[in-house]
Design an enzyme around this catalytic site. Sequence first.
Site, mmCIF file in Angstrom:
data_model
loop_
_atom_site.group_PDB
_atom_site.id
_atom_site.type_symbol
_atom_site.label_atom_id
_atom_site.label_comp_id
_atom_site.label_asym_id
_atom_site.label_seq_id
_atom_site.Cartn_x
_atom_site.Cartn_y
_atom_site.Cartn_z
ATOM 1 N N ARG A 131 -6.765 12.476 15.238
ATOM 2 C CA ARG A 131 -7.820 12.521 14.224
ATOM 3 C C ARG A 131 -8.807 11.354 14.377
ATOM 4 N NH1 ARG A 131 -4.829 11.213 10.122
ATOM 5 N NH2 ARG A 131 -6.552 11.128 8.643
ATOM 6 N N LYS A 132 -8.731 10.643 15.476
ATOM 7 C CA LYS A 132 -9.662 9.533 15.726
ATOM 8 C C LYS A 132 -10.962 10.094 16.306
ATOM 9 C CE LYS A 132 -5.964 6.163 16.364
ATOM 10 N NZ LYS A 132 -5.246 5.275 17.295
ATOM 11 N N THR A 133 -11.670 10.797 15.430
ATOM 12 C CA THR A 133 -12.910 11.467 15.803
ATOM 13 C C THR A 133 -14.083 10.848 15.058
ATOM 14 O OG1 THR A 133 -12.478 13.118 14.077
ATOM 15 C CG2 THR A 133 -11.776 13.673 16.310
#
Length: 283
Positions: free
Chosen positions: A135-137
Site C-alpha cells: 500500500r506504499k503508493t
Amino acid sequence: MNNITMDLQADHLILEALKEDISSEDVSTNSVMREFIEGEVDLICKQDGMVAGLDVFKRVFELLDKSIQAQFYCKDGDEVKNGQLMGKLSGDIRVLLSGERVALNYLQRMSGIATYTHSVAELLKGTKTKLLDTRKTTPNMRIFEKYAVRVGGGFNHRYNLSDGILLKDNHISAAGGVKRAVQMAKEYAPFVRKIEVEAESLDMVREAVEAGADIIMLDNMSTEEMQEAIRIIDKRAQTECSGNVTKENISRITAIGVDYVSSGALTHSAPILDISMKNLHVV
C-alpha cells in the site's frame, strides 16, 4: 483497464488531476491557438522499457474532448525501445496541448512501475515465490500504480484497508499480543477473510502459527532467521517476506522458498519511463 473500471474508479481521479493543472484556463495554449484547428502529434518512447497506461493516457484527452482520436502501435505489457513511435493522437490542437502534461505524467509513471516490476519479477522466474506490491503508493494513484504492477508481471497485495486483514506490529501491541490479536480478528471478521500476521521475531512466528494465522509475514528478518521460520511454520501457514526488498537484494530470498515476497519499492521507488509527445502539426 476496462471501460467499467475507468468509468467507476478512474475518471474522477483523472478529472481532479486535470483540474489541478487547469484551474481556470490554459493561458499558454489560448494565447497562441484562438480557435479549433485539427492537429496530430506523435507519441515517442525515449527510453527502453515496458509500457503501461495507454488507456489512461487516452482517457485524459477524451475527458477534455470526446472526439479526440488515438492510434497506438503497441499495447500495455509490450517492451518498447528508445526512439520507437508508440502512437499518434489527432484532434483539436488546443486539447492536445492542454492534456499533454497530465496524460504523460500517468503514462510515464505507470510505464516506469511496469518496467521496474518486470525487472524484479524476472529475478523470481523459475521459483514458486510470487512478487507482491504494497500500500506504499502515491495518494490518489493507487488504482493506476497497482494496475502497472500487474502489467509488469507482479501481483497485488490487498488493495486497501477494507480488502484484507493484516495484523502489523501496532495492531498486535494494541490487542495485547499475537495470540489475542488473531483471536479477536477471527471473532470479528467474516470466515472468508484470511488473517495475516506480521512477525518480527521467531517467537512471534511460533505464536502466529499456534494462533492459527493463515499467512505469516517475515518482516526484516535475516536469511538465517527466515530459514528457521520456514522450518517452524512447516507449511501450516503461507509465508511472505517483507522489509526493504529491492531488485538489488532479492536474490537472497529466492532460495528460501517463501510463498510471497512484497516490495514497496515497486511503487515508491520506480523511476519514470521517458516518453514524449513530439512533432505536433496541423492536418
